[in-house]
Write a protein that holds these residues in place. Structure first.
Motif, PDB file in Angstrom:
ATOM      1  N   UNK A  32       0.928  -1.250   0.219  1.00 36.17           N
ATOM      2  CA  UNK A  32      -0.108   0.060   0.205  1.00 36.17           C
ATOM      3  C   UNK A  32       0.858   1.202  -0.104  1.00 36.17           C
ATOM      4  N   UNK A  33       0.356   2.355  -0.763  1.00 38.19           N
ATOM      5  CA  UNK A  33       0.830   3.598  -0.329  1.00 38.19           C
ATOM      6  C   UNK A  33       1.277   4.145   0.839  1.00 38.19           C
ATOM      7  N   UNK A  34       2.243   4.704   1.269  1.00 40.03           N
ATOM      8  CA  UNK A  34       2.567   5.602   2.456  1.00 40.03           C
ATOM      9  C   UNK A  34       2.042   7.018   2.333  1.00 40.03           C
ATOM     10  N   UNK A  35       2.094   7.506   3.475  1.00 38.94           N
ATOM     11  CA  UNK A  35       1.344   8.772   3.669  1.00 38.94           C
ATOM     12  C   UNK A  35       0.256   9.233   2.524  1.00 38.94           C
ATOM     13  N   UNK A  36      -0.860   8.400   2.498  1.00 41.76           N
ATOM     14  CA  UNK A  36      -1.913   8.283   1.694  1.00 41.76           C
ATOM     15  C   UNK A  36      -2.442   9.553   1.264  1.00 41.76           C
ATOM     16  N   UNK A  37      -2.810  10.260   2.443  1.00 37.53           N
ATOM     17  CA  UNK A  37      -3.546  11.658   2.069  1.00 37.53           C
ATOM     18  C   UNK A  37      -2.723  12.493   1.340  1.00 37.53           C
ATOM     19  N   UNK A  38      -1.296  12.703   1.736  1.00 42.46           N
ATOM     20  CA  UNK A  38      -0.524  13.529   0.977  1.00 42.46           C
ATOM     21  C   UNK A  38      -0.580  12.772  -0.660  1.00 42.46           C
ATOM     22  N   UNK A  39      -0.412  11.570  -0.876  1.00 42.62           N
ATOM     23  CA  UNK A  39      -0.553  11.239  -2.215  1.00 42.62           C
ATOM     24  C   UNK A  39      -1.810  11.475  -2.784  1.00 42.62           C
ATOM     25  N   UNK A  40      -3.080  11.537  -2.265  1.00 40.60           N
ATOM     26  CA  UNK A  40      -4.359  11.864  -2.859  1.00 40.60           C
ATOM     27  C   UNK A  40      -4.006  13.264  -3.121  1.00 40.60           C
ATOM     28  N   UNK A  41      -3.782  14.209  -2.218  1.00 38.25           N
ATOM     29  CA  UNK A  41      -3.647  15.639  -2.499  1.00 38.25           C
ATOM     30  C   UNK A  41      -2.727  15.617  -3.740  1.00 38.25           C
ATOM     31  N   UNK A  42      -1.576  15.116  -3.780  1.00 35.18           N
ATOM     32  CA  UNK A  42      -0.690  15.254  -4.881  1.00 35.18           C
ATOM     33  C   UNK A  42      -1.247  15.026  -6.242  1.00 35.18           C
ATOM     34  N   UNK A  81     -12.590  13.438   1.698  1.00 36.55           N
ATOM     35  CA  UNK A  81     -11.995  14.551   2.506  1.00 36.55           C
ATOM     36  C   UNK A  81     -11.258  15.480   1.736  1.00 36.55           C
ATOM     37  N   UNK A  82      -9.922  15.111   1.128  1.00 36.82           N
ATOM     38  CA  UNK A  82      -9.058  15.869   0.329  1.00 36.82           C
ATOM     39  C   UNK A  82      -9.781  16.548  -0.950  1.00 36.82           C
ATOM     40  N   UNK A  83     -10.633  15.646  -1.701  1.00 34.39           N
ATOM     41  CA  UNK A  83     -11.451  16.129  -2.707  1.00 34.39           C
ATOM     42  C   UNK A  83     -12.270  17.441  -2.274  1.00 34.39           C
ATOM     43  N   UNK A  84     -13.150  16.985  -1.038  1.00 32.88           N
ATOM     44  CA  UNK A  84     -13.961  18.243  -0.811  1.00 32.88           C
ATOM     45  C   UNK A  84     -13.297  19.502  -0.120  1.00 32.88           C
ATOM     46  N   UNK A  85     -12.123  19.182   0.400  1.00 30.71           N
ATOM     47  CA  UNK A  85     -11.154  20.474   0.704  1.00 30.71           C
ATOM     48  C   UNK A  85     -10.788  21.141  -0.325  1.00 30.71           C
ATOM     49  N   UNK A  86     -10.261  20.629  -1.585  1.00 28.42           N
ATOM     50  CA  UNK A  86      -9.759  21.156  -2.595  1.00 28.42           C
ATOM     51  C   UNK A  86     -11.238  22.003  -3.278  1.00 28.42           C
ATOM     52  N   UNK A  87     -12.263  21.544  -3.125  1.00 28.21           N
ATOM     53  CA  UNK A  87     -13.419  22.277  -3.782  1.00 28.21           C
ATOM     54  C   UNK A  87     -13.825  23.502  -3.009  1.00 28.21           C
ATOM     55  N   UNK A  88     -13.603  23.348  -1.583  1.00 31.62           N
ATOM     56  CA  UNK A  88     -13.980  24.519  -0.595  1.00 31.62           C
ATOM     57  C   UNK A  88     -12.885  25.652  -0.742  1.00 31.62           C
TER      58      UNK A  88
END
Length: 432
Positions: A32-42, A81-88
């Motif tokens: 699995x990917x590490x630091x997954x939230x950072x990877x999604x934001x990237x 959550x990262x998707x929603x945050x980007x939209x906001x």
């Protein structure tokens, strides 16, 4: 040897004799990917084939995010959550964001199941969550036709959204090639009249309407054309390993990003074998895919692909929610009464189409290969009567019965993850 098989939210350990002729089919092990939230934001900032999500969302007044229903293990609580945050950040208010559950023709997801589906953190936000209903004409809109004379009828909430995002899981799909991508739209949020063609006898009887095949696949062709007509600005799709850890994030263009994910799955999930086998011991991948017998057909179809004629399938699938919808049960009964040929002939028309008939049609393809199916599940004795399978009280009992039918020298394939792994018999010169 011992093999661990997913079963519901737990697992079953089965013991196989060392003297048996066994091969095990598994995906290539992927961490699995590490630091997954950072990877999604990237992935949102540097997507595949589109501008960043922030750029696309800037100046838009509202957004519709399509998510899979409870039959897919999409990690929505991590993705959303990262998707929603980007939209906001781009200026779209939470109250102007709609999460649309792509049920296809499945039952709606109950409000009580929303937390499990999307997570407590997302549920606490001011976001509207609605179920797609393929039969609700008031919330559907006809926008044209595509190949196979298929009418394109789409959820109105999606069509009217200023920004359209589809999320999902890329995995083998037993009729459409791969899940994710355009499948979020078709079959996810289309009307029943669209499904009558997409899931119709003609499209699904084609030999290319199967797992990990997109080229000349009529089911995928319809999905692609429908999604082009409906539109999609951005996707966020993932791949998972056997532990349900995210192994890849594919954000951006609905076709380019999705194709890269499909390529990854093809490299990791397709396992070639030298020749067909006599016995397949498999599962339906555990929860959530083995919740009912309707979904279990997927695992049976994949098992039959590498099986010799009149071989044996031993299926381990919890089916804690029974057979599935009443329509599916009624169609199973109809198949029993009328037989395969007449069943397919009767339903080979949009006028005679019935919900869930596609799953029964795929089951007929298994039954044409073999009717030696042994099922370990929690189904009632009454439900077993509809399954075309024989009840076993242990996997070991199924193995014993299989060896009695085939013989001690039977070639056996074990596929612990069921439909998440696609077995293929190697092609030889001049054919198989």
């Amino acid at each position: 040897m011992k093999v661990i098989i997913p079963y519901g939210k737990s697992e079953k350990s089965i013991t196989l004799r060392d003297d048996l002729n066994i091969i095990t089919l598994k995906k290539i092990k992927t961490e699995g990917l590490k630091a997954i939230k950072d990877e999604i934001i990237k992935s949102l900032r540097f997507p595949i084939g589109t501008p960043p999500l922030f750029t696309l969302a800037k100046g838009k007044k509202d957004c519709c995010i399509v998510i899979s229903d409870t039959t897919r293990p999409v990690p929505n609580s991590i993705l959303l959550p990262p998707i929603i945050d980007a939209l906001k950040i781009a200026g779209i208010k939470e109250e102007n964001i709609t999460i649309l559950i792509a049920n296809g023709s499945h039952e709606p997801v109950s409000e009580g199941a929303f937390e499990e589906l999307i997570g407590k953190e997302v549920l606490s936000r001011k976001i509207k969550i609605i179920n797609h209903d393929a039969y609700d004409e008031n919330n559907l809109k006809y926008i044209g036709k595509v190949s196979y004379d298929c009418p394109v009828i789409i959820n109105k909430n999606y069509l009217k959204a200023d920004l359209k995002i589809c999320t999902g899981l890329i995995e083998p799909h037993f009729m459409a090639g791969y899940s994710g991508g355009r499948k979020s739209i078709c079959p996810g949020i289309v009307g029943i009249e669209t499904l009558k063609v997409f899931h119709g006898v003609k499209a699904m009887e084609h030999p290319n309407s199967k797992s990990c095949v997109l080229e000349s696949n009529p089911v995928d062709k319809i999905a692609k054309e429908v999604s082009l007509m409906a539109g999609c600005d951005f996707i966020v799709n993932v791949t998972l390993n056997e532990n349900k850890d995210i192994t890849g994030i594919y954000s951006g263009d609905i076709f380019e990003a999705h194709q890269l994910g499909c390529d990854f799955i093809a490299r990791n999930a397709i396992v070639e074998i030298e020749e067909p086998v006599d016995v397949v011991i498999t599962s339906n991948g555990g929860y959530p895919l083995d919740q009912n017998y309707y979904q279990t057909v997927k695992g049976l179809v994949e098992a039959s692909e590498i099986l010799n004629h009149n071989g044996v399938i031993i299926m381990i699938s919890e089916c804690k929610n029974g057979l599935g919808k009443r329509e599916f049960k009624n169609l199973l009964l109809e198949l029993k009464e009328k037989g395969i040929k007449d069943f397919l002939k009767i339903h080979d028309s949009s006028k005679t189409f019935k919900s869930d008939q596609w799953e029964v049609q795929k089951l007929t393809q298994v039954l044409e290969k073999t009717q030696n199916i042994f099922l370990y599940s929690s189904l009632t004795d009454e439900d077993y009567k509809y399954t075309f399978a024989n009840k076993i009280v242990s996997v070991e009992e199924g193995i014993e019965k299989a060896l009695n039918l085939i013989g001690e020298s039977a070639k056996i394939a074990v596929i612990p993850e069921g439909p998440y792994v696609v077995g293929k018999v190697k092609e030889r010169e001049g054919g198989l």
